[in-house]
Design a protein around this motif. Structure first.
Motif, short mmCIF file in Angstrom:
data_model
loop_
_atom_site.label_atom_id
_atom_site.label_comp_id
_atom_site.label_asym_id
_atom_site.label_seq_id
_atom_site.Cartn_x
_atom_site.Cartn_y
_atom_site.Cartn_z
N GLN A 276 0.83 -1.20 0.00
CA GLN A 276 0.00 0.00 0.00
C GLN A 276 0.87 1.26 0.00
OE1 GLN A 276 -2.99 -0.91 -0.64
NE2 GLN A 276 -2.38 -3.03 -0.19
N SER A 277 1.99 1.23 0.71
CA SER A 277 2.90 2.38 0.71
C SER A 277 3.47 2.63 -0.67
CB SER A 277 4.04 2.13 1.70
OG SER A 277 3.55 1.94 3.00
N THR B 145 3.21 -6.66 -9.04
CA THR B 145 3.89 -6.35 -10.30
C THR B 145 3.96 -4.85 -10.55
OG1 THR B 145 3.15 -8.44 -11.24
CG2 THR B 145 3.80 -6.71 -12.79
N ALA B 146 2.84 -4.16 -10.34
CA ALA B 146 2.83 -2.71 -10.57
C ALA B 146 3.82 -2.01 -9.65
CB ALA B 146 1.42 -2.17 -10.36
N GLY B 147 3.90 -2.50 -8.40
CA GLY B 147 4.84 -1.89 -7.46
C GLY B 147 6.28 -2.07 -7.89
N ARG B 148 6.62 -3.27 -8.36
CA ARG B 148 8.01 -3.51 -8.80
C ARG B 148 8.34 -2.69 -10.03
NH1 ARG B 148 6.46 -8.64 -6.98
NH2 ARG B 148 5.69 -9.26 -9.02
N GLN B 149 7.40 -2.61 -10.97
CA GLN B 149 7.65 -1.81 -12.17
C GLN B 149 7.85 -0.34 -11.82
OE1 GLN B 149 4.21 -2.88 -14.51
NE2 GLN B 149 5.27 -4.58 -15.52
N PHE B 150 7.09 0.14 -10.85
CA PHE B 150 7.24 1.53 -10.41
C PHE B 150 8.62 1.76 -9.79
CE2 PHE B 150 6.84 4.31 -6.59
CZ PHE B 150 6.83 5.53 -7.26
N LEU B 151 9.06 0.84 -8.93
CA LEU B 151 10.35 1.01 -8.27
C LEU B 151 11.51 1.06 -9.25
CD1 LEU B 151 9.99 -1.27 -5.10
CD2 LEU B 151 9.70 1.21 -5.28
N ILE C 127 13.14 -6.94 -3.14
CA ILE C 127 12.36 -5.76 -3.52
C ILE C 127 13.28 -4.55 -3.70
CG2 ILE C 127 10.67 -4.07 -2.65
CD1 ILE C 127 9.15 -6.42 -1.42
N LEU C 128 14.22 -4.38 -2.77
CA LEU C 128 15.14 -3.25 -2.89
C LEU C 128 15.99 -3.33 -4.15
CD1 LEU C 128 16.55 -2.53 0.69
CD2 LEU C 128 15.04 -1.11 -0.68
N ALA C 129 16.21 -4.55 -4.66
CA ALA C 129 17.03 -4.71 -5.86
C ALA C 129 16.39 -4.07 -7.08
CB ALA C 129 17.28 -6.20 -6.13
N PHE C 130 15.08 -3.80 -7.03
CA PHE C 130 14.40 -3.17 -8.16
C PHE C 130 14.54 -1.64 -8.12
CE2 PHE C 130 12.47 -7.29 -8.03
CZ PHE C 130 12.26 -7.61 -9.36
N SER C 131 14.95 -1.12 -6.99
CA SER C 131 15.11 0.34 -6.86
C SER C 131 16.57 0.71 -7.04
CB SER C 131 14.63 0.79 -5.47
OG SER C 131 14.99 2.14 -5.24
N HIS C 132 16.83 1.82 -7.70
CA HIS C 132 18.20 2.24 -7.98
C HIS C 132 18.58 3.52 -7.24
CE1 HIS C 132 18.72 -0.75 -11.22
NE2 HIS C 132 17.44 -0.55 -11.44
N ASN C 133 17.83 3.85 -6.19
CA ASN C 133 18.18 5.05 -5.44
C ASN C 133 19.39 4.77 -4.56
OD1 ASN C 133 18.08 7.05 -3.11
ND2 ASN C 133 16.45 7.84 -4.40
N PRO C 134 20.45 5.57 -4.67
CA PRO C 134 21.68 5.28 -3.90
C PRO C 134 21.51 5.46 -2.40
CG PRO C 134 21.86 7.39 -5.05
CD PRO C 134 20.60 6.75 -5.55
N GLU D 184 6.97 -11.21 -15.87
CA GLU D 184 5.79 -10.37 -15.70
C GLU D 184 5.07 -10.08 -17.02
OE1 GLU D 184 6.82 -7.89 -11.68
OE2 GLU D 184 7.52 -7.10 -13.58
N GLU D 185 5.74 -10.35 -18.14
CA GLU D 185 5.06 -10.18 -19.42
C GLU D 185 3.92 -11.18 -19.53
OE1 GLU D 185 7.92 -10.75 -22.44
OE2 GLU D 185 9.07 -8.95 -21.97
N SER D 186 2.87 -10.79 -20.20
CA SER D 186 1.77 -11.73 -20.44
C SER D 186 2.28 -12.90 -21.27
CB SER D 186 0.62 -11.02 -21.17
OG SER D 186 -0.42 -11.94 -21.45
#
Length: 673
Positions: free
Chosen positions: A142-143, A165-171, A197-204, A267-269
């Motif tokens: 939710q966050s 899936t939407a959350g990971r794509q956003f990150l 999960i953190l591996a999908f984000s690239h914020n240092p 995640e692709e159809s």
């Protein structure tokens, strides 16, 4: 079957004076008229707002100890109960069947959260452009969804949960959104899940806090007293002075990680077949690569089932079976997909497989075991199939008793190569002198070098760490097992070095042993020319209790340590017989703890585990291996299912010889680089 992370509601009371202003109870109306109960606690001055999402076995009160800290630091805080929780209206979430719970979260919660978010923005003093969000367990997703929809959210705190899936794509694209995540080792799969999960984000700025036995979600606050201050500090760092407008996503080319490439395909159809091919090719290149945690794929499979894509869910769950064949849960989930796809016989087969696996999987949470059995048996009843009576596994035959220690002391290893009898040996080289019981104790090493080694020639060095200490009656440095290992290494092109060290049970003994290991490494490097050693190519090889001294080679290892080997070695604390304080001090010194704390280089690792060894020792090895794999470290595990502790001298069979031979090849590959 879905794994539901469970926690415990812990309500601790802060003094009312800790809050900047009195909390105000509020009622928020959702779009469909459902009334949501909330608590708004303002800060004394205008400032950023923070919204807190509770976990799914609790309510908004689970944040009660964090809220006063945030408001005292100048943050306006809103907590609210999801519909069906706490004081909010709506059908009780806990009483809903699983499919209806998923539907409520997907279809109704987004509107409820928007209503709560808009309520927070409307409060006096709230900086509408600087909002932080924190979620525990089911509140994690939710966050992330809130940040996806509202750019005013500038910082996230995520505790022990997953996203969709939407959350990971956003990150993947939210480069400007910093994330603080935390989880505990005792919380089932939470640590690898949060790291993934953190591996999908690239914020240092991203930060991960890992705890040992703190529980789930907000339950961690009661155990790890420093976690709440860490969260306040995080928001101070990333939210208070965050830019009013989120920076644009980076447009520079960025090579995706193997995990991202795999998930992009999955995640692709209809992408499960390509993802399976990618998984198989990756595992051929690197058998130790961990592309995903089990429950992440599990969650994605259930997303497909919820979207009425049963055939696609089947293929996704098959990948989990391939990656985690020892897990009963992956078979039960595949059975759910087969039922939805109308594959009756396959559903029966996998449901019975689940029950069979439960009988042979001892280290499984009792409640989760019960849920899996009920799920599998329920499918069999639904399909009109008999539930096969679980067979009672016969205990394995007891291993033959090990010979007395003095006999083992005189036994060589069961593997040999030509030339072992012609290597050069220098005995009793003193590398350190220490005070012991009022006298001087010389700590010595023996140096085994390739035959015919000339002055100026340099060879990689391997230090052999025995499980024994400096006992004059039984100095394991001169035990035949280590003499034969020294000769094997020298005949294979290395300098083999068994050595005496101080080492006894307990914190002091471990500390002394670690000091001696550091000193012999220093001595060998400083005297490398006279020892025919290449000081930049070294390895450590630990046996039995000597494994506990590997910590320094695992935490931010120096570049000259090129490989770490562990044969039936202790890699985590074996519980029992100590005070809680000593147990914790030992845990801080353990290889597992130091691996977790390593922020730098970790040398490639080879581990050999004996199937008939002490169960607690092997459980520690398993925890170590899982941690290394979760961090995508280079680790190779060799199993000897019928091997005893000390199989390399006690069990003269093909598997023992195969493992020793592989260790030599591992050293050749790693020390040649």
């Amino acid at each position: 079957m879905k794994r539901v992370f469970l926690g415990l509601v812990l309500v601790l009371c802060f003094s009312a004076a800790a809050a900047a202003q009195a909390a105000r109870e509020a009622t928020i109306m959702a779009a469909d008229g459902v009334l949501l109960k909330a608590t708004f606690t303002p800060a004394a001055q205008p400032g950023p707002g923070v919204i807190l999402f509770h976990q799914c076995n609790s309510d908004r009160k689970s944040w009660s100890t964090l809220v006063p800290r945030l408001t005292a630091a100048g943050y306006h805080v809103l907590t609210f109960d999801f519909r069906g929780f706490g004081e909010s209206a709506g059908a009780r979430f806990a009483n809903l069947p699983p499919n209806e719970r998923v539907a409520v979260q997907a279809n109704q919660w987004p509107g409820d959260i928007d209503a709560a978010f808009n309520f927070l923005l409307a409060q006096r003093g709230v900086d509408k452009n600087r909002i932080g969000a924190a979620g525990a367990s089911c509140g994690v997703n939710q966050s992330i969804q809130l940040a996806l929809l509202h750019p005013q959210v500038k910082s996230l705190v995520l505790l022990s949960g997953n996203t969709d899936t939407a959350g990971r794509q956003f990150l993947r694209t939210a480069d400007g959104l910093p994330i603080f995540a935390a989880a505990s080792d005792d919380d089932f799969n939470a640590v690898p899940l949060m790291r993934w999960i953190l591996a999908f984000s690239h914020n240092p700025q991203n930060k991960f806090a890992q705890f040992k036995a703190a529980g789930h979600g907000t339950e961690m606050f009661a155990v790890e007293k420093g976690l709440e201050p860490m969260i306040v500090e995080w928001f101070d760092k990333t939210l208070r002075n965050a830019p009013a407008k989120m920076p644009a996503a980076s447009t520079s080319a960025r090579k995706p990680s193997p995990q991202e490439e795999f998930w992009s395909l999955l995640e692709e159809s209809g992408g499960a077949a390509r993802a399976m091919q990618y998984y198989e090719e990756t595992k051929k290149r690197d058998p130790n690569m961990v592309l995903f945690p089990e429950f992440a794929v599990n969650a994605l499979g259930y997303e497909r089932l919820q979207a009425a894509k049963a055939a696609e869910a089947v293929e996704i769950f098959k990948i989990n079976v391939a990656a985690y064949p020892a897990s009963p849960n992956v078979y039960d989930s595949l059975g759910d997909a087969y039922v939805a796809a109308g594959k009756r016989e396959l559903a029966i087969e996998t449901s019975r497989k689940t029950i069979q696996m439960l009988e042979s999987t001892p280290n499984l949470d009792a409640e989760f075991r019960k849920l899996l059995r009920e799920s599998a048996e329920g499918k069999l009843r639904q399909l009109g199939a008999p539930i096969a009576a679980p067979s009672t596994p016969q205990p394995p035959p007891a291993p033959p008793p090990a010979p007395p220690a003095d006999q083992v002391f005189r036994m060589p290893i069961v593997y040999s190569v030509p030339g072992m009898d012609t290597v050069a040996v220098r005995r009793d080289v003193v590398y350190k002198t220490v005070d012991s019981a009022g006298a001087k104790l010389e700590l010595k090493m023996d140096v085994y070098s390739p035959a015919g080694a000339q002055s100026g020639q340099r060879f990689p060095a391997v230090l052999l760490i025995s499980g024994g200490g400096a006992d004059p009656a039984m100095d394991w440095r001169v035990a035949v097992v280590y003499q034969s290992y020294g000769r094997l290494l020298a005949a294979s092109g290395f300098v083999g070095i068994p050595f005496t060290k101080r080492y006894q049970r307990g914190v002091e003994g471990v500390t002394q042993g670690a000091s001696d290991l550091a000193d012999i490494i220093r001595y060998v490097r400083e005297h490398s020319a006279g020892l025919n050693v290449n000081p930049d190519r070294m390895a450590v090889w630990a046996f039995s209790a000597g494994g506990f001294l590997l910590s320094s080679a695992l935490r931010d290892a120096p570049p000259y340590i090129r490989a770490v080997l562990s044969f039936y070695a202790v890699l985590d604390v074996i519980p029992g017989g100590r005070s809680l304080e000593e147990e914790q001090r030992l845990a801080d010194l353990s290889p597992l703890t130091n691996l977790r704390r390593s922020a730098g280089r970790v040398a490639p690792i080879l581990i050999a585990r004996a199937g008939l060894d002490n169960a607690e020792l092997n459980a520690g090895i398993e925890r170590f291996v899982q941690e290394a794999r979760a961090r995508n470290l280079s680790i190779e595990l060799m199993e000897h299912p019928q091997g005893r502790h000390g199989f390399d001298v006690l069990d003269d069979n093909a598997r023992s010889r195969e493992i020793i031979a592989r260790a030599i090849e591992f050293l050749k590959a790693r020390l040649a680089q």
